[in-house]
Design a protein around this motif. Structure first.
Motif, PDB file in Angstrom:
ATOM      1  N   TYR A  15      -8.611 -29.580 -11.575  1.00 63.62           N
ATOM      2  CA  TYR A  15      -7.635 -30.075 -12.536  1.00 63.62           C
ATOM      3  C   TYR A  15      -8.286 -30.358 -13.883  1.00 63.62           C
ATOM      4  O   TYR A  15      -7.761 -29.982 -14.933  1.00 63.62           O
ATOM      5  CB  TYR A  15      -6.960 -31.332 -11.994  1.00 63.62           C
ATOM      6  CG  TYR A  15      -6.056 -32.003 -12.999  1.00 63.62           C
ATOM      7  CD1 TYR A  15      -4.834 -31.442 -13.341  1.00 63.62           C
ATOM      8  CD2 TYR A  15      -6.430 -33.200 -13.605  1.00 63.62           C
ATOM      9  CE1 TYR A  15      -4.003 -32.049 -14.269  1.00 63.62           C
ATOM     10  CE2 TYR A  15      -5.611 -33.818 -14.533  1.00 63.62           C
ATOM     11  CZ  TYR A  15      -4.395 -33.237 -14.854  1.00 63.62           C
ATOM     12  OH  TYR A  15      -3.583 -33.835 -15.778  1.00 63.62           O
ATOM     13  N   ARG A  16      -9.443 -31.015 -13.864  1.00 66.88           N
ATOM     14  CA  ARG A  16     -10.107 -31.353 -15.126  1.00 66.88           C
ATOM     15  C   ARG A  16     -10.646 -30.103 -15.829  1.00 66.88           C
ATOM     16  O   ARG A  16     -10.694 -30.058 -17.049  1.00 66.88           O
ATOM     17  CB  ARG A  16     -11.222 -32.366 -14.891  1.00 66.88           C
ATOM     18  CG  ARG A  16     -10.760 -33.726 -14.390  1.00 66.88           C
ATOM     19  CD  ARG A  16      -9.895 -34.432 -15.374  1.00 66.88           C
ATOM     20  NE  ARG A  16     -10.690 -34.850 -16.518  1.00 66.88           N
ATOM     21  CZ  ARG A  16     -10.360 -35.832 -17.335  1.00 66.88           C
ATOM     22  NH1 ARG A  16      -9.251 -36.489 -17.150  1.00 66.88           N
ATOM     23  NH2 ARG A  16     -11.133 -36.135 -18.355  1.00 66.88           N
TER      24      ARG A  16
ATOM     25  N   LEU B  97      -9.159 -27.160 -15.703  1.00 62.69           N
ATOM     26  CA  LEU B  97      -7.970 -26.548 -16.294  1.00 62.69           C
ATOM     27  C   LEU B  97      -7.539 -27.308 -17.555  1.00 62.69           C
ATOM     28  O   LEU B  97      -7.044 -26.721 -18.508  1.00 62.69           O
ATOM     29  CB  LEU B  97      -6.818 -26.513 -15.292  1.00 62.69           C
ATOM     30  CG  LEU B  97      -6.977 -25.517 -14.146  1.00 62.69           C
ATOM     31  CD1 LEU B  97      -5.850 -25.702 -13.137  1.00 62.69           C
ATOM     32  CD2 LEU B  97      -6.997 -24.098 -14.670  1.00 62.69           C
ATOM     33  N   LYS B  98      -7.737 -28.608 -17.537  1.00 59.07           N
ATOM     34  CA  LYS B  98      -7.360 -29.443 -18.662  1.00 59.07           C
ATOM     35  C   LYS B  98      -8.383 -29.369 -19.808  1.00 59.07           C
ATOM     36  O   LYS B  98      -8.157 -29.910 -20.877  1.00 59.07           O
ATOM     37  CB  LYS B  98      -7.238 -30.895 -18.180  1.00 59.07           C
ATOM     38  CG  LYS B  98      -6.362 -31.757 -18.996  1.00 59.07           C
ATOM     39  CD  LYS B  98      -6.184 -33.110 -18.333  1.00 59.07           C
ATOM     40  CE  LYS B  98      -5.496 -34.035 -19.303  1.00 59.07           C
ATOM     41  NZ  LYS B  98      -5.393 -35.376 -18.807  1.00 59.07           N
ATOM     42  N   LEU B  99      -9.465 -28.672 -19.577  1.00 50.91           N
ATOM     43  CA  LEU B  99     -10.549 -28.570 -20.553  1.00 50.91           C
ATOM     44  C   LEU B  99     -10.073 -27.976 -21.876  1.00 50.91           C
ATOM     45  O   LEU B  99     -10.512 -28.412 -22.943  1.00 50.91           O
ATOM     46  CB  LEU B  99     -11.685 -27.726 -19.966  1.00 50.91           C
ATOM     47  CG  LEU B  99     -12.995 -27.639 -20.722  1.00 50.91           C
ATOM     48  CD1 LEU B  99     -13.643 -29.014 -20.803  1.00 50.91           C
ATOM     49  CD2 LEU B  99     -13.937 -26.681 -20.019  1.00 50.91           C
ATOM     50  N   LYS B 100      -9.161 -27.021 -21.803  1.00 48.62           N
ATOM     51  CA  LYS B 100      -8.673 -26.383 -23.027  1.00 48.62           C
ATOM     52  C   LYS B 100      -7.878 -27.346 -23.911  1.00 48.62           C
ATOM     53  O   LYS B 100      -7.849 -27.209 -25.113  1.00 48.62           O
ATOM     54  CB  LYS B 100      -7.774 -25.193 -22.680  1.00 48.62           C
ATOM     55  CG  LYS B 100      -8.521 -24.000 -22.145  1.00 48.62           C
ATOM     56  CD  LYS B 100      -7.607 -22.796 -22.101  1.00 48.62           C
ATOM     57  CE  LYS B 100      -6.929 -22.724 -20.773  1.00 48.62           C
ATOM     58  NZ  LYS B 100      -6.160 -21.492 -20.581  1.00 48.62           N
ATOM     59  N   HIS B 101      -7.237 -28.332 -23.295  1.00 50.85           N
ATOM     60  CA  HIS B 101      -6.336 -29.231 -24.013  1.00 50.85           C
ATOM     61  C   HIS B 101      -6.946 -30.615 -24.183  1.00 50.85           C
ATOM     62  O   HIS B 101      -6.233 -31.614 -24.128  1.00 50.85           O
ATOM     63  CB  HIS B 101      -4.998 -29.335 -23.278  1.00 50.85           C
ATOM     64  CG  HIS B 101      -4.388 -28.015 -22.988  1.00 50.85           C
ATOM     65  ND1 HIS B 101      -3.892 -27.188 -23.963  1.00 50.85           N
ATOM     66  CD2 HIS B 101      -4.220 -27.344 -21.812  1.00 50.85           C
ATOM     67  CE1 HIS B 101      -3.422 -26.088 -23.421  1.00 50.85           C
ATOM     68  NE2 HIS B 101      -3.612 -26.146 -22.114  1.00 50.85           N
ATOM     69  N   ARG B 102      -8.244 -30.700 -24.363  1.00 49.14           N
ATOM     70  CA  ARG B 102      -8.897 -31.998 -24.468  1.00 49.14           C
ATOM     71  C   ARG B 102      -8.822 -32.583 -25.873  1.00 49.14           C
ATOM     72  O   ARG B 102      -9.249 -33.705 -26.100  1.00 49.14           O
ATOM     73  CB  ARG B 102     -10.340 -31.914 -23.992  1.00 49.14           C
ATOM     74  CG  ARG B 102     -11.274 -31.150 -24.890  1.00 49.14           C
ATOM     75  CD  ARG B 102     -12.677 -31.118 -24.308  1.00 49.14           C
ATOM     76  NE  ARG B 102     -13.632 -30.599 -25.247  1.00 49.14           N
ATOM     77  CZ  ARG B 102     -13.877 -29.323 -25.469  1.00 49.14           C
ATOM     78  NH1 ARG B 102     -13.221 -28.416 -24.769  1.00 49.14           N
ATOM     79  NH2 ARG B 102     -14.761 -28.937 -26.347  1.00 49.14           N
TER      80      ARG B 102
ATOM     81  N   HIS C  14     -15.813 -35.388 -21.863  1.00 47.48           N
ATOM     82  CA  HIS C  14     -14.844 -34.834 -20.907  1.00 47.48           C
ATOM     83  C   HIS C  14     -15.507 -34.602 -19.545  1.00 47.48           C
ATOM     84  O   HIS C  14     -14.936 -34.941 -18.503  1.00 47.48           O
ATOM     85  CB  HIS C  14     -14.269 -33.525 -21.455  1.00 47.48           C
ATOM     86  CG  HIS C  14     -13.238 -32.921 -20.560  1.00 47.48           C
ATOM     87  ND1 HIS C  14     -11.949 -33.374 -20.506  1.00 47.48           N
ATOM     88  CD2 HIS C  14     -13.322 -31.907 -19.663  1.00 47.48           C
ATOM     89  CE1 HIS C  14     -11.278 -32.670 -19.627  1.00 47.48           C
ATOM     90  NE2 HIS C  14     -12.083 -31.766 -19.105  1.00 47.48           N
TER      91      HIS C  14
ATOM     92  N   HIS D 246     -16.124 -37.901 -17.754  1.00 46.87           N
ATOM     93  CA  HIS D 246     -14.887 -38.416 -17.154  1.00 46.87           C
ATOM     94  C   HIS D 246     -14.553 -37.664 -15.871  1.00 46.87           C
ATOM     95  O   HIS D 246     -14.120 -38.275 -14.883  1.00 46.87           O
ATOM     96  CB  HIS D 246     -13.735 -38.297 -18.146  1.00 46.87           C
ATOM     97  CG  HIS D 246     -13.813 -39.271 -19.273  1.00 46.87           C
ATOM     98  ND1 HIS D 246     -12.864 -39.313 -20.262  1.00 46.87           N
ATOM     99  CD2 HIS D 246     -14.711 -40.230 -19.584  1.00 46.87           C
ATOM    100  CE1 HIS D 246     -13.168 -40.264 -21.116  1.00 46.87           C
ATOM    101  NE2 HIS D 246     -14.300 -40.828 -20.732  1.00 46.87           N
ATOM    102  N   MET D 247     -14.759 -36.352 -15.879  1.00 45.92           N
ATOM    103  CA  MET D 247     -14.501 -35.556 -14.689  1.00 45.92           C
ATOM    104  C   MET D 247     -15.428 -35.980 -13.549  1.00 45.92           C
ATOM    105  O   MET D 247     -14.984 -36.165 -12.417  1.00 45.92           O
ATOM    106  CB  MET D 247     -14.704 -34.067 -14.983  1.00 45.92           C
ATOM    107  CG  MET D 247     -14.493 -33.175 -13.779  1.00 45.92           C
ATOM    108  SD  MET D 247     -14.592 -31.419 -14.128  1.00 45.92           S
ATOM    109  CE  MET D 247     -16.219 -31.230 -14.788  1.00 45.92           C
TER     110      MET D 247
END
Length: 94
Positions: A37-38, A40-45, A53, A56-57
């Motif tokens: 999940y993190r 995938l969320k890397l692009k929208h950080r 980031h 946090h992951m």
């Protein structure tokens, strides 16, 4: 020993261990789910630094694993110190 026999033996060993300690596969699944999940969320950080980031992951994944391990230890202690003595007392009364 054939490869198929070895794989079946290892699979049954994993399933047996998972039944003994059900929180280990739960911890592993949660760890990989959080990391996926993190990532995938890397692009929208946004403007968050990459290192922050990733920290946090790592903290989220480790926290989930430690929580699953803690629950597993508590469950094991409950089985060993609450259920077994109650079962032994019940058997001695018969």
């Amino acid at each position: 020993m054939s490869i198929v026999g070895y794989d079946q033996h290892e699979e049954s060993k994993f399933l047996r261990k998972a039944k003994e300690n059900p929180f280990v596969p739960i911890g592993m699944t949660g760890f990989f789910a959080i990391v996926a999940y993190r990532l995938l969320k890397l692009k929208h950080r946004g403007n968050m630094k990459m290192s922050v980031h990733l920290i946090h992951m790592r903290v989220a994944a480790q926290g989930f694993v430690v929580g699953a391990m803690t629950l597993g230890v508590l469950y094991s202690m409950y089985k060993d110190y609450v259920l077994k003595p109650a079962e032994a007392q019940k058997n001695s009364e018969k």
